[in-house]
Write an enzyme that holds these catalytic residues in place. Structure first.
Site, PDB file in Angstrom:
ATOM      1  N   SER A 152     -77.923 -24.364 -43.771  1.00 35.56           N
ATOM      2  CA  SER A 152     -77.516 -22.971 -43.578  1.00 35.56           C
ATOM      3  C   SER A 152     -77.786 -22.600 -42.125  1.00 35.56           C
ATOM      4  O   SER A 152     -78.606 -23.247 -41.457  1.00 35.56           O
ATOM      5  CB  SER A 152     -78.369 -22.067 -44.482  1.00 35.56           C
ATOM      6  OG  SER A 152     -78.282 -20.723 -44.075  1.00 35.56           O
ATOM      7  N   TYR A 165     -86.197 -19.230 -48.691  1.00 36.64           N
ATOM      8  CA  TYR A 165     -84.879 -19.801 -48.365  1.00 36.64           C
ATOM      9  C   TYR A 165     -84.877 -20.332 -46.928  1.00 36.64           C
ATOM     10  O   TYR A 165     -84.469 -21.467 -46.666  1.00 36.64           O
ATOM     11  CB  TYR A 165     -83.806 -18.729 -48.549  1.00 36.64           C
ATOM     12  CG  TYR A 165     -82.386 -19.239 -48.377  1.00 36.64           C
ATOM     13  CD1 TYR A 165     -81.740 -19.912 -49.407  1.00 36.64           C
ATOM     14  CD2 TYR A 165     -81.691 -19.037 -47.182  1.00 36.64           C
ATOM     15  CE1 TYR A 165     -80.427 -20.372 -49.263  1.00 36.64           C
ATOM     16  CE2 TYR A 165     -80.385 -19.500 -47.027  1.00 36.64           C
ATOM     17  CZ  TYR A 165     -79.764 -20.157 -48.067  1.00 36.64           C
ATOM     18  OH  TYR A 165     -78.464 -20.617 -47.907  1.00 36.64           O
TER      19      TYR A 165
HETATM   20  P1  NAD Z   1     -73.361 -20.914 -55.507  1.00 37.75           P
HETATM   21  O1  NAD Z   1     -74.397 -20.061 -56.140  1.00 37.75           O
HETATM   22  O2  NAD Z   1     -71.933 -20.715 -55.877  1.00 37.75           O
HETATM   23  O3  NAD Z   1     -73.680 -22.457 -55.704  1.00 37.75           O
HETATM   24  C1  NAD Z   1     -74.944 -22.984 -55.897  1.00 37.75           C
HETATM   25  C2  NAD Z   1     -74.831 -24.064 -56.944  1.00 37.75           C
HETATM   26  O4  NAD Z   1     -76.107 -24.705 -57.110  1.00 37.75           O
HETATM   27  C3  NAD Z   1     -74.447 -23.495 -58.321  1.00 37.75           C
HETATM   28  O5  NAD Z   1     -73.415 -24.295 -58.878  1.00 37.75           O
HETATM   29  C4  NAD Z   1     -75.716 -23.624 -59.147  1.00 37.75           C
HETATM   30  O6  NAD Z   1     -75.501 -23.821 -60.515  1.00 37.75           O
HETATM   31  C5  NAD Z   1     -76.339 -24.868 -58.503  1.00 37.75           C
HETATM   32  N1  NAD Z   1     -77.771 -24.968 -58.757  1.00 37.75           N
HETATM   33  C6  NAD Z   1     -78.711 -24.018 -58.586  1.00 37.75           C
HETATM   34  N2  NAD Z   1     -79.904 -24.485 -58.962  1.00 37.75           N
HETATM   35  C7  NAD Z   1     -79.708 -25.760 -59.374  1.00 37.75           C
HETATM   36  C8  NAD Z   1     -80.563 -26.774 -59.883  1.00 37.75           C
HETATM   37  N3  NAD Z   1     -81.861 -26.553 -60.057  1.00 37.75           N
HETATM   38  N4  NAD Z   1     -80.025 -27.982 -60.191  1.00 37.75           N
HETATM   39  C9  NAD Z   1     -78.703 -28.212 -60.051  1.00 37.75           C
HETATM   40  N5  NAD Z   1     -77.848 -27.285 -59.572  1.00 37.75           N
HETATM   41  C10 NAD Z   1     -78.347 -26.086 -59.244  1.00 37.75           C
HETATM   42  O7  NAD Z   1     -73.547 -20.713 -53.938  1.00 37.75           O
HETATM   43  P2  NAD Z   1     -72.883 -21.434 -52.671  1.00 37.75           P
HETATM   44  O8  NAD Z   1     -72.710 -20.396 -51.660  1.00 37.75           O
HETATM   45  O9  NAD Z   1     -71.716 -22.253 -53.068  1.00 37.75           O
HETATM   46  O10 NAD Z   1     -74.087 -22.352 -52.187  1.00 37.75           O
HETATM   47  C11 NAD Z   1     -73.988 -23.766 -52.039  1.00 37.75           C
HETATM   48  C12 NAD Z   1     -74.924 -24.220 -50.924  1.00 37.75           C
HETATM   49  O11 NAD Z   1     -74.479 -23.664 -49.686  1.00 37.75           O
HETATM   50  C13 NAD Z   1     -76.377 -23.773 -51.121  1.00 37.75           C
HETATM   51  O12 NAD Z   1     -77.254 -24.815 -50.748  1.00 37.75           O
HETATM   52  C14 NAD Z   1     -76.499 -22.616 -50.140  1.00 37.75           C
HETATM   53  O13 NAD Z   1     -77.813 -22.430 -49.680  1.00 37.75           O
HETATM   54  C15 NAD Z   1     -75.573 -23.078 -49.038  1.00 37.75           C
HETATM   55  N6  NAD Z   1     -75.121 -21.997 -48.153  1.00 37.75           N
HETATM   56  C16 NAD Z   1     -74.273 -21.029 -48.617  1.00 37.75           C
HETATM   57  C17 NAD Z   1     -73.877 -20.032 -47.741  1.00 37.75           C
HETATM   58  C18 NAD Z   1     -72.938 -18.927 -48.153  1.00 37.75           C
HETATM   59  O14 NAD Z   1     -72.760 -17.986 -47.390  1.00 37.75           O
HETATM   60  N7  NAD Z   1     -72.310 -19.002 -49.330  1.00 37.75           N
HETATM   61  C19 NAD Z   1     -74.341 -20.003 -46.432  1.00 37.75           C
HETATM   62  C20 NAD Z   1     -75.200 -20.999 -46.007  1.00 37.75           C
HETATM   63  C21 NAD Z   1     -75.581 -21.986 -46.876  1.00 37.75           C
END
Ligand code: NAD
Length: 269
Positions: A152, A165
């Protein structure tokens, strides 16, 4: 992209947001995709269907294999089972994408230690355990491989009220570099992709609220939130042979967020 066709890929947390789109992108590139889900098989089956549609139109004529696998990445026994199952079903694992992630908002002086541990347990410890098991497998086969960690912008930008986080993503940067250095000689490349503000369910608080969205976008030099497809493109590149000489790096996919929009104007003499 070069070198992805026929590869076996595991994406953690692959049933929503960025993970789901990454899984689709790999299938479009001709790779077999293991779809890790934490709770509901229906979600994984839904993702599986979308992947097949996107990659080749229909299941019958699809050369790409998909494999839904349940597992909580914060649990060691689940992670061991996850990698074992992929290897058993696909024959090997070539590419791991540590995507599963959670966040919890709280003033830093009030965080319950169970919540702190939970975020670190999924985002950092979970990613490490998946990497550890994948590396063990690659070394046992004497095979090259790729690990991509979804980090991130908060890998480097402090995030008040989201301490656990921020720490998890900061730790991920060091994990990426340390593993990259330790296993470079074994042909295992380890890199991170660091999204900025991306439109996914994790951001439901602001993505559906035009006013809040405008505030978020005012901090982004490119003046818009990013898409999961833009993140997935960077992941595909780093996993491919086009990035054969890249390891230990973080690729920010953030519309310039880490350049700090507020410094666009001259602010000191
Ligand atoms: P999201 O909530 O749609 O996806 C997260 C996924 O992780 C979900 O499918 C959830 O079921 C799964 N998950 C959570 N805990 C889990 C566990 N214990 N075991 C297995 N799976 C688990 O959110 P996203 O935005 O798609 O996030 C995906 C990644 O991208 C994350 O690591 C997040 O930190 C990172 N990220 C997202 C953003 C953003 O703006 N969306 C920005 C920076 C980083």
């Amino acid at each position: 992209m070069k070198g992805l066709k026929g590869k076996n890929v595991l994406v953690t947390g692959a049933t929503s947001g960025i993970g789901e789109i990454i899984a689709m992108r790999f299938a479009q590139e001709g790779a077999n995709v293991a779809i890790n889900y934490r709770k509901r098989l229906e979600d994984a089956e839904n993702t599986e269907e979308k992947i097949i549609q996107k990659a080749c139109g229909n299941m019958a004529s699809c050369g790409v294999k998909t494999l839904p696998i349940q597992g909580d990445v914060s649990k060691e026994e689940d992670v061991i089972n996850l990698i074992d199952t992929v290897v058993k079903e696909f024959g090997s694992l070539d590419i791991l994408v540590n995507n599963a992630g959670i966040q919890k908002e709280c003033p830093s002086h009030e965080i319950k230690i169970e919540d702190f541990d939970m975020v670190l347990g999924v985002n950092l410890r979970g990613a490490y355990m998946c990497a550890r098991e994948a590396i063990k497998h690659l070394l046992s086969q004497n095979s090259p491989g790729v690990i991509i960690n979804i980090s991130s912008v908060h890998e480097i930008i402090p995030r008040p009220f989201y301490l656990s986080y921020s720490i998890s993503k900061g730790g991920m940067e060091n994990m990426t570099k340390t593993l990259a250095l330790e296993y470079a000689d074994n042909g295992i490349r380890v890199n991170s992709v660091a999204p900025g503000a991306t439109i996914t369910p994790i951001n439901r608080e602001w993505v559906d609220d035009p006013e809040k969205k405008a505030v978020v976008e005012s901090h982004i030099p490119m003046s818009r939130a990013g898409t999961s497809e833009e993140v997935a493109a960077a992941v595909a590149f780093l996993a491919s042979d086009e990035a054969a000489y890249v390891t230990g790096q973080t690729l920010f996919v953030d519309g310039g967020l880490t350049l700090y929009a507020d410094f666009r104007e001259a602010w000191s003499a």
